[in-house]
Design a protein around this motif. Structure first.
Motif, PDB file in Angstrom:
ATOM      1  N   THR A  17     -13.451   5.696  -0.526  1.00 35.09           N
ATOM      2  CA  THR A  17     -13.500   4.106   0.309  1.00 35.09           C
ATOM      3  C   THR A  17     -14.098   4.420   1.837  1.00 35.09           C
ATOM      4  OG1 THR A  17     -11.142   4.666   1.173  1.00 35.09           O
ATOM      5  CG2 THR A  17     -11.584   3.434  -1.159  1.00 35.09           C
ATOM      6  N   TRP A  18     -14.073   5.637   2.031  1.00 30.64           N
ATOM      7  CA  TRP A  18     -14.303   5.911   3.452  1.00 30.64           C
ATOM      8  C   TRP A  18     -15.924   6.030   3.421  1.00 30.64           C
ATOM      9  CZ3 TRP A  18     -17.671   9.878   5.453  1.00 30.64           C
ATOM     10  CH2 TRP A  18     -17.716  10.066   6.874  1.00 30.64           C
ATOM     11  N   VAL A  19     -16.466   6.627   2.193  1.00 30.56           N
ATOM     12  CA  VAL A  19     -17.986   6.715   1.979  1.00 30.56           C
ATOM     13  C   VAL A  19     -18.642   4.986   1.956  1.00 30.56           C
ATOM     14  CG1 VAL A  19     -19.594   7.418   0.570  1.00 30.56           C
ATOM     15  CG2 VAL A  19     -17.527   8.873   0.886  1.00 30.56           C
ATOM     16  N   LEU A  41     -20.845 -10.951   1.826  1.00 34.36           N
ATOM     17  CA  LEU A  41     -20.314 -12.040   1.188  1.00 34.36           C
ATOM     18  C   LEU A  41     -18.818 -11.905   0.726  1.00 34.36           C
ATOM     19  CD1 LEU A  41     -23.032 -12.554  -1.442  1.00 34.36           C
ATOM     20  CD2 LEU A  41     -22.723 -13.829   0.802  1.00 34.36           C
ATOM     21  N   GLN A  42     -18.555 -10.475   0.635  1.00 30.72           N
ATOM     22  CA  GLN A  42     -17.085  -9.998   0.112  1.00 30.72           C
ATOM     23  C   GLN A  42     -16.943  -8.494   0.761  1.00 30.72           C
ATOM     24  OE1 GLN A  42     -16.669  -7.628  -2.402  1.00 30.72           O
ATOM     25  NE2 GLN A  42     -14.550  -7.567  -2.804  1.00 30.72           N
ATOM     26  N   ARG A  43     -15.714  -8.334   1.228  1.00 32.79           N
ATOM     27  CA  ARG A  43     -15.191  -6.965   1.769  1.00 32.79           C
ATOM     28  C   ARG A  43     -13.659  -6.791   1.475  1.00 32.79           C
ATOM     29  NH1 ARG A  43     -17.355  -4.920   7.069  1.00 32.79           N
ATOM     30  NH2 ARG A  43     -17.858  -6.859   7.341  1.00 32.79           N
ATOM     31  N   GLN A  44     -13.409  -5.778   0.667  1.00 32.95           N
ATOM     32  CA  GLN A  44     -11.988  -5.526   0.540  1.00 32.95           C
ATOM     33  C   GLN A  44     -11.612  -4.233   1.167  1.00 32.95           C
ATOM     34  OE1 GLN A  44     -10.862  -5.557  -3.958  1.00 32.95           O
ATOM     35  NE2 GLN A  44      -9.104  -4.504  -3.402  1.00 32.95           N
ATOM     36  N   ALA A  45     -10.633  -4.451   2.031  1.00 29.19           N
ATOM     37  CA  ALA A  45     -10.269  -2.918   2.922  1.00 29.19           C
ATOM     38  C   ALA A  45      -9.693  -2.072   1.990  1.00 29.19           C
ATOM     39  CB  ALA A  45      -9.379  -3.445   3.913  1.00 29.19           C
ATOM     40  N   GLY A  46      -9.903  -0.741   2.402  1.00 28.71           N
ATOM     41  CA  GLY A  46      -9.131   0.169   1.704  1.00 28.71           C
ATOM     42  C   GLY A  46      -7.695   0.389   2.065  1.00 28.71           C
ATOM     43  N   THR A  47      -7.196   1.514   1.678  1.00 26.62           N
ATOM     44  CA  THR A  47      -5.604   1.923   2.137  1.00 26.62           C
ATOM     45  C   THR A  47      -5.788   2.463   3.398  1.00 26.62           C
ATOM     46  OG1 THR A  47      -5.836   3.853   0.990  1.00 26.62           O
ATOM     47  CG2 THR A  47      -4.642   1.945  -0.304  1.00 26.62           C
ATOM     48  N   GLU A  48      -6.590   3.077   3.700  1.00 23.97           N
ATOM     49  CA  GLU A  48      -6.796   3.708   5.125  1.00 23.97           C
ATOM     50  C   GLU A  48      -7.611   2.989   6.247  1.00 23.97           C
ATOM     51  OE1 GLU A  48      -5.210   6.585   5.720  1.00 23.97           O
ATOM     52  OE2 GLU A  48      -4.432   7.035   3.841  1.00 23.97           O
ATOM     53  N   ASN A  49      -7.199   3.089   7.330  1.00 21.90           N
ATOM     54  CA  ASN A  49      -8.022   2.460   8.536  1.00 21.90           C
ATOM     55  C   ASN A  49      -9.504   2.732   8.459  1.00 21.90           C
ATOM     56  OD1 ASN A  49      -5.700   1.324   9.497  1.00 21.90           O
ATOM     57  ND2 ASN A  49      -5.314   2.793  11.133  1.00 21.90           N
ATOM     58  N   GLY A  50     -10.435   1.658   8.468  1.00 23.07           N
ATOM     59  CA  GLY A  50     -11.698   2.085   8.850  1.00 23.07           C
ATOM     60  C   GLY A  50     -12.360   2.332   7.229  1.00 23.07           C
ATOM     61  N   THR A  51     -11.610   2.047   5.992  1.00 21.59           N
ATOM     62  CA  THR A  51     -12.306   2.378   4.735  1.00 21.59           C
ATOM     63  C   THR A  51     -12.339   0.834   3.909  1.00 21.59           C
ATOM     64  OG1 THR A  51      -9.902   2.468   3.630  1.00 21.59           O
ATOM     65  CG2 THR A  51     -11.054   4.503   4.788  1.00 21.59           C
ATOM     66  N   VAL A  52     -13.258   0.825   2.996  1.00 23.00           N
ATOM     67  CA  VAL A  52     -13.579  -0.161   2.255  1.00 23.00           C
ATOM     68  C   VAL A  52     -13.452   0.057   0.867  1.00 23.00           C
ATOM     69  CG1 VAL A  52     -15.337  -2.077   1.900  1.00 23.00           C
ATOM     70  CG2 VAL A  52     -14.911  -1.260   4.045  1.00 23.00           C
ATOM     71  N   GLU A  53     -12.923  -0.483  -0.151  1.00 19.01           N
ATOM     72  CA  GLU A  53     -12.921  -0.223  -1.432  1.00 19.01           C
ATOM     73  C   GLU A  53     -14.316  -0.898  -2.140  1.00 19.01           C
ATOM     74  OE1 GLU A  53      -9.493  -1.452  -3.573  1.00 19.01           O
ATOM     75  OE2 GLU A  53      -8.014   0.087  -2.642  1.00 19.01           O
TER      76      GLU A  53
END
Length: 230
Positions: A17-19, A41-53
């Motif tokens: 998710t960091w990648v 259009l859409q962004r789902q954050a990951g569990t860690e700060n600054g990450t994206v699923e």
């Protein structure tokens, strides 16, 4: 030319998710440099700060086909885990793929039927005698919008058209979100190997995979000269 692409970590761990977050930044920067219009259009954050699923990007511009072709596929990052310092794994994969657009409804003047109506509610005798309200109906979808804000039928027609346009845009967005969800389910298992791009280190630099053509030409020239003397 318009395309929609999605970046996903699939079922990958926090490192993936960091990648995704780094690839999203790189992709937006590269799109801007290429003169393309890119919209998240859409962004789902990951569990860690600054990450994206997962993130979905809409791209517009004449260079979109070449741009997407250079990104679609597996993306590899080679580096030490940002979250598990003692973890031995150093190869992390995410995936970029294109989302096929569903039927996007466009609003053409010829597809709209206008119907005059009598206004209702407060307003005195005028609203009872004059058909100033307007209903605008999009014939291909049956979606309609009504305006009775003004005593002017012309103004109400304009308002009804604008509201109809907003409803069609909302419907297109709803369909897109449904398509994104479907594609997400199909891409949970991210494929590894044969990456289209490889990045390294915490600074996320692109690994150089290009061949050194100058060195190759120099070697070929040396071989030709050697053959001439032999």
């Amino acid at each position: 030319m318009e395309k929609i692409i999605q970046i996903t970590a699939g079922r990958g761990p926090a490192e993936c998710t960091w990648v995704v977050a780094q690839v999203l930044k790189k992709m937006l920067d590269e799109a801007q440099q290429s003169g393309l219009e890119a919209t998240v259009l859409q962004r789902q954050a990951g569990t860690e700060n600054g990450t994206v699923e997962t993130a979905t990007i809409g791209l517009k511009g004449s260079g979109v086909p070449d741009f997407t072709a250079s990104w679609i596929g597996s993306i590899q990052w080679i580096g030490q885990s940002q979250f598990r310092k003692m973890h031995k794994r150093k190869n992390w994969f995410i995936r970029v793929f294109e989302i096929e657009r569903g039927t996007a409804f466009e609003m053409n003047e010829t597809d709209i039927r206008y119907q005059a109506m009598r206004s209702s509610g407060a307003g005195g005798q005028h609203v009872n005698k004059v058909s100033s309200a307007v209903r605008a109906t999009h014939l291909p979808t049956g979606i309609s919008a009504v305006a009775m804000d003004s005593r002017s039928q012309h103004q109400n027609k304009k308002l009804a058209t604008e509201r109809l346009k907003q409803k069609l845009e909302s419907e297109n967005l709803r369909q897109l979100q449904g398509q994104v969800g479907k594609e997400w389910e199909n891409q949970l298992n991210v494929q590894r190997g044969n990456p289209v791009r490889t990045f390294t280190g915490t600074d996320f630099k692109k690994a150089k995979t290009e061949k050194n053509h100058k060195a190759i030409r120099k070697k070929m020239k040396q071989n030709l000269q050697s053959n001439e003397y032999n």
